[in-house]
Scaffold this motif. Structure first.
Motif, PDB file in Angstrom:
ATOM      1  N   ARG A  47       0.716  -1.214   0.190  1.00  0.00           N
ATOM      2  CA  ARG A  47      -0.250   0.291  -0.075  1.00  0.00           C
ATOM      3  C   ARG A  47       0.919   1.026   0.168  1.00  0.00           C
ATOM      4  NH1 ARG A  47      -5.035  -0.525   0.288  1.00  0.00           N
ATOM      5  NH2 ARG A  47      -5.384   1.563   0.879  1.00  0.00           N
ATOM      6  N   LEU A  48       1.697   1.637  -0.543  1.00  0.00           N
ATOM      7  CA  LEU A  48       2.276   2.217  -1.240  1.00  0.00           C
ATOM      8  C   LEU A  48       2.713   2.710  -2.183  1.00  0.00           C
ATOM      9  CD1 LEU A  48       5.783   1.217   0.939  1.00  0.00           C
ATOM     10  CD2 LEU A  48       4.411   2.739   1.843  1.00  0.00           C
ATOM     11  N   GLN A  49       1.668   3.299  -3.166  1.00  0.00           N
ATOM     12  CA  GLN A  49       1.248   3.537  -4.766  1.00  0.00           C
ATOM     13  C   GLN A  49       1.640   4.771  -5.092  1.00  0.00           C
ATOM     14  OE1 GLN A  49      -1.261   2.066  -2.378  1.00  0.00           O
ATOM     15  NE2 GLN A  49      -2.497   0.673  -3.339  1.00  0.00           N
ATOM     16  N   HIS A  50       1.671   5.870  -3.608  1.00  0.00           N
ATOM     17  CA  HIS A  50       2.444   7.455  -3.701  1.00  0.00           C
ATOM     18  C   HIS A  50       3.911   7.137  -3.841  1.00  0.00           C
ATOM     19  CE1 HIS A  50       3.287   6.753   0.739  1.00  0.00           C
ATOM     20  NE2 HIS A  50       4.245   7.492   0.644  1.00  0.00           N
ATOM     21  N   LEU A  51       4.215   5.582  -3.544  1.00  0.00           N
ATOM     22  CA  LEU A  51       6.104   6.121  -4.643  1.00  0.00           C
ATOM     23  C   LEU A  51       5.819   4.567  -5.355  1.00  0.00           C
ATOM     24  CD1 LEU A  51       7.634   4.789  -0.488  1.00  0.00           C
ATOM     25  CD2 LEU A  51       7.411   6.882  -2.104  1.00  0.00           C
ATOM     26  N   SER A  52       5.009   4.192  -5.757  1.00  0.00           N
ATOM     27  CA  SER A  52       4.697   3.305  -6.800  1.00  0.00           C
ATOM     28  C   SER A  52       5.504   3.795  -8.140  1.00  0.00           C
ATOM     29  CB  SER A  52       4.191   3.049  -7.768  1.00  0.00           C
ATOM     30  OG  SER A  52       3.778   1.598  -8.364  1.00  0.00           O
ATOM     31  N   ASP A  53       5.439   5.072  -9.042  1.00  0.00           N
ATOM     32  CA  ASP A  53       6.317   5.349 -10.144  1.00  0.00           C
ATOM     33  C   ASP A  53       7.818   5.376 -10.004  1.00  0.00           C
ATOM     34  OD1 ASP A  53       3.662   5.006 -11.822  1.00  0.00           O
ATOM     35  OD2 ASP A  53       2.847   7.558 -11.288  1.00  0.00           O
ATOM     36  N   VAL A  54       8.247   6.448  -8.712  1.00  0.00           N
ATOM     37  CA  VAL A  54       9.108   6.451  -8.655  1.00  0.00           C
ATOM     38  C   VAL A  54      10.546   5.107  -8.315  1.00  0.00           C
ATOM     39  CG1 VAL A  54      10.785   7.589  -7.268  1.00  0.00           C
ATOM     40  CG2 VAL A  54       8.992   8.997  -7.671  1.00  0.00           C
ATOM     41  N   VAL A  55       9.703   4.016  -7.488  1.00  0.00           N
ATOM     42  CA  VAL A  55       9.880   2.973  -6.857  1.00  0.00           C
ATOM     43  C   VAL A  55      10.425   1.939  -9.013  1.00  0.00           C
ATOM     44  CG1 VAL A  55       9.848   1.037  -6.238  1.00  0.00           C
ATOM     45  CG2 VAL A  55       9.479   3.009  -4.774  1.00  0.00           C
ATOM     46  N   GLU A  56       9.734   2.342  -9.677  1.00  0.00           N
ATOM     47  CA  GLU A  56       9.600   1.040 -10.624  1.00  0.00           C
ATOM     48  C   GLU A  56      10.206   1.832 -11.902  1.00  0.00           C
ATOM     49  OE1 GLU A  56       6.016   0.327 -12.989  1.00  0.00           O
ATOM     50  OE2 GLU A  56       4.934   1.258 -10.813  1.00  0.00           O
ATOM     51  N   LEU A  57      10.517   3.454 -11.582  1.00  0.00           N
ATOM     52  CA  LEU A  57      11.853   3.751 -12.833  1.00  0.00           C
ATOM     53  C   LEU A  57      13.012   3.733 -11.504  1.00  0.00           C
ATOM     54  CD1 LEU A  57      12.533   5.683 -14.742  1.00  0.00           C
ATOM     55  CD2 LEU A  57      12.023   8.045 -13.566  1.00  0.00           C
ATOM     56  N   LEU A  58      13.214   3.549 -10.440  1.00  0.00           N
ATOM     57  CA  LEU A  58      14.298   3.544  -9.920  1.00  0.00           C
ATOM     58  C   LEU A  58      15.003   2.315  -9.773  1.00  0.00           C
ATOM     59  CD1 LEU A  58      14.067   5.217  -6.116  1.00  0.00           C
ATOM     60  CD2 LEU A  58      15.788   5.929  -8.801  1.00  0.00           C
ATOM     61  N   ALA A  59      14.116   1.276  -9.995  1.00  0.00           N
ATOM     62  CA  ALA A  59      14.524  -0.292  -9.974  1.00  0.00           C
ATOM     63  C   ALA A  59      14.888  -0.433 -12.119  1.00  0.00           C
ATOM     64  CB  ALA A  59      13.489  -1.246  -9.368  1.00  0.00           C
ATOM     65  N   SER A  60      13.894   0.296 -12.317  1.00  0.00           N
ATOM     66  CA  SER A  60      14.446  -0.216 -13.792  1.00  0.00           C
ATOM     67  C   SER A  60      16.049   0.740 -13.893  1.00  0.00           C
ATOM     68  CB  SER A  60      13.565   1.016 -14.606  1.00  0.00           C
ATOM     69  OG  SER A  60      14.052   0.200 -15.984  1.00  0.00           O
ATOM     70  N   GLU A  61      16.272   1.637 -13.821  1.00  0.00           N
ATOM     71  CA  GLU A  61      17.485   2.361 -14.075  1.00  0.00           C
ATOM     72  C   GLU A  61      18.465   1.616 -13.304  1.00  0.00           C
ATOM     73  OE1 GLU A  61      17.293   3.801 -16.303  1.00  0.00           O
ATOM     74  OE2 GLU A  61      15.752   4.794 -17.013  1.00  0.00           O
ATOM     75  N   LEU A  62      18.423   1.297 -11.981  1.00  0.00           N
ATOM     76  CA  LEU A  62      18.987   0.493 -11.414  1.00  0.00           C
ATOM     77  C   LEU A  62      19.887  -1.580 -11.564  1.00  0.00           C
ATOM     78  CD1 LEU A  62      18.939   1.235  -7.670  1.00  0.00           C
ATOM     79  CD2 LEU A  62      20.566   1.837  -9.367  1.00  0.00           C
ATOM     80  N   VAL A  63      18.660  -1.623 -11.817  1.00  0.00           N
ATOM     81  CA  VAL A  63      18.391  -2.931 -13.072  1.00  0.00           C
ATOM     82  C   VAL A  63      19.267  -3.006 -13.960  1.00  0.00           C
ATOM     83  CG1 VAL A  63      17.275  -5.313 -13.379  1.00  0.00           C
ATOM     84  CG2 VAL A  63      16.357  -4.245 -11.716  1.00  0.00           C
ATOM     85  N   THR A  64      18.949  -1.739 -14.894  1.00  0.00           N
ATOM     86  CA  THR A  64      19.582  -1.973 -15.959  1.00  0.00           C
ATOM     87  C   THR A  64      21.441  -1.109 -15.675  1.00  0.00           C
ATOM     88  OG1 THR A  64      18.077  -0.731 -17.259  1.00  0.00           O
ATOM     89  CG2 THR A  64      19.495   0.176 -18.148  1.00  0.00           C
ATOM     90  N   ASN A  65      21.646  -1.106 -14.792  1.00  0.00           N
ATOM     91  CA  ASN A  65      23.483  -0.255 -14.629  1.00  0.00           C
ATOM     92  C   ASN A  65      23.584  -2.067 -14.420  1.00  0.00           C
ATOM     93  OD1 ASN A  65      22.303   2.025 -15.362  1.00  0.00           O
ATOM     94  ND2 ASN A  65      22.973   3.150 -13.363  1.00  0.00           N
ATOM     95  N   GLY A  66      23.313  -2.431 -13.708  1.00  0.00           N
ATOM     96  CA  GLY A  66      23.572  -3.346 -12.769  1.00  0.00           C
ATOM     97  C   GLY A  66      23.448  -4.360 -13.749  1.00  0.00           C
ATOM     98  N   ILE A  67      23.406  -4.843 -15.127  1.00  0.00           N
ATOM     99  CA  ILE A  67      23.380  -5.615 -15.977  1.00  0.00           C
ATOM    100  C   ILE A  67      24.425  -5.608 -16.822  1.00  0.00           C
ATOM    101  CG2 ILE A  67      21.960  -6.722 -18.319  1.00  0.00           C
ATOM    102  CD1 ILE A  67      19.663  -6.754 -16.446  1.00  0.00           C
ATOM    103  N   GLU A  68      24.753  -3.949 -17.177  1.00  0.00           N
ATOM    104  CA  GLU A  68      26.101  -3.637 -17.658  1.00  0.00           C
ATOM    105  C   GLU A  68      26.978  -3.539 -17.059  1.00  0.00           C
ATOM    106  OE1 GLU A  68      27.345   0.913 -19.185  1.00  0.00           O
ATOM    107  OE2 GLU A  68      25.204   0.399 -19.787  1.00  0.00           O
ATOM    108  N   ALA A  69      27.004  -3.840 -16.107  1.00  0.00           N
ATOM    109  CA  ALA A  69      28.136  -3.804 -15.172  1.00  0.00           C
ATOM    110  C   ALA A  69      28.079  -5.041 -15.054  1.00  0.00           C
ATOM    111  CB  ALA A  69      27.996  -3.568 -13.737  1.00  0.00           C
ATOM    112  N   THR A  70      27.315  -6.544 -14.935  1.00  0.00           N
ATOM    113  CA  THR A  70      27.751  -7.326 -14.493  1.00  0.00           C
ATOM    114  C   THR A  70      28.547  -7.832 -16.178  1.00  0.00           C
ATOM    115  OG1 THR A  70      25.939  -8.422 -13.103  1.00  0.00           O
ATOM    116  CG2 THR A  70      26.548  -9.506 -14.504  1.00  0.00           C
ATOM    117  N   SER A  71      27.807  -7.641 -17.460  1.00  0.00           N
ATOM    118  CA  SER A  71      28.092  -7.362 -18.434  1.00  0.00           C
ATOM    119  C   SER A  71      29.441  -7.887 -18.496  1.00  0.00           C
ATOM    120  CB  SER A  71      27.251  -7.582 -19.857  1.00  0.00           C
ATOM    121  OG  SER A  71      27.780  -5.788 -19.794  1.00  0.00           O
TER     122      SER A  71
END
Length: 189
Positions: A47-71
């Motif tokens: 029930r933290l929908q007020h953070l949902s858009d920002v958390v989704e974007l942060l997760a997306s960017e950090l996962v992308t960076n993590g994938i790039e770093a791991t590669s």
């Protein structure tokens, strides 16, 4: 811009105030969408929908960076990243573990650049971010958000209702069109 804190520590946690989820994702581009989906579902469940858009974007960017770093690490290293979502009292943390110990670099932004905006967005959207090198190798990059629920002037929490699919619009049939269809069908038979 907020300066990243390097060599930070993971948050101190008590069992009563902590909720945490982790998802191990393959280090492939399609895992980014799954990371966003995990974040979206966790925000809804907690029930933290007020953070949902920002958390989704942060997760997306950090996962992308993590994938790039791991590669960029050599063969023989596990090819995965781990998304961590942690809620502690009035703070929310998004973290991604990868297998590359090199620190993240906040790049200067240029008009027309096609990449390199990930940490810029993390820096702009979070109250702070940092990385922590792990003894077993790799690192975790964390971003922190203020998770306090918005309140009314009288101090009551403003809750976001769970999203409900919109009702299907029911239109009245166009009787003139139906009449013409029936007439044409009669001609065919």
């Amino acid at each position: 811009m907020t300066k990243p804190t390097t060599g930070g520590t993971t948050p101190v946690v008590t069992a009563a105030s902590r909720r945490a989820v982790r998802a191990v994702l393959p280090a492939v581009p399609s895992a980014v969408a799954y990371g966003r989906l995990v974040a979206k579902n966790v925000m809804r469940q907690w029930r933290l929908q007020h953070l949902s858009d920002v958390v989704e974007l942060l997760a997306s960017e950090l996962v992308t960076n993590g994938i790039e770093a791991t590669s960029t690490v050599g063969a023989g290293v596990e090819q995965s990243v781990e998304l961590r979502l942690v809620s502690i009292a009035d703070s929310f943390f998004v973290g991604v573990r990868d297998h590359n110990p090199s620190p993240p670099v906040l790049r200067e932004q240029f008009d027309g650049a096609e990449c390199g905006r990930g940490l810029f967005l993390v820096d702009a959207l979070s109250s702070r971010w940092w990385h922590l090198n792990l003894r077993r190798g790799g690192k975790v990059v964390w971003a922190e958000l203020d998770a306090a629920v918005p309140t009314t002037a009288s101090g009551l929490p403003i809750r976001t209702p769970l999203s409900v699919p919109p009702a299907v619009l029911v239109q009245e049939p166009d009787l003139e069109v139906l009449r013409k269809v029936v007439e044409r069908l009669k001609v065919l038979t």
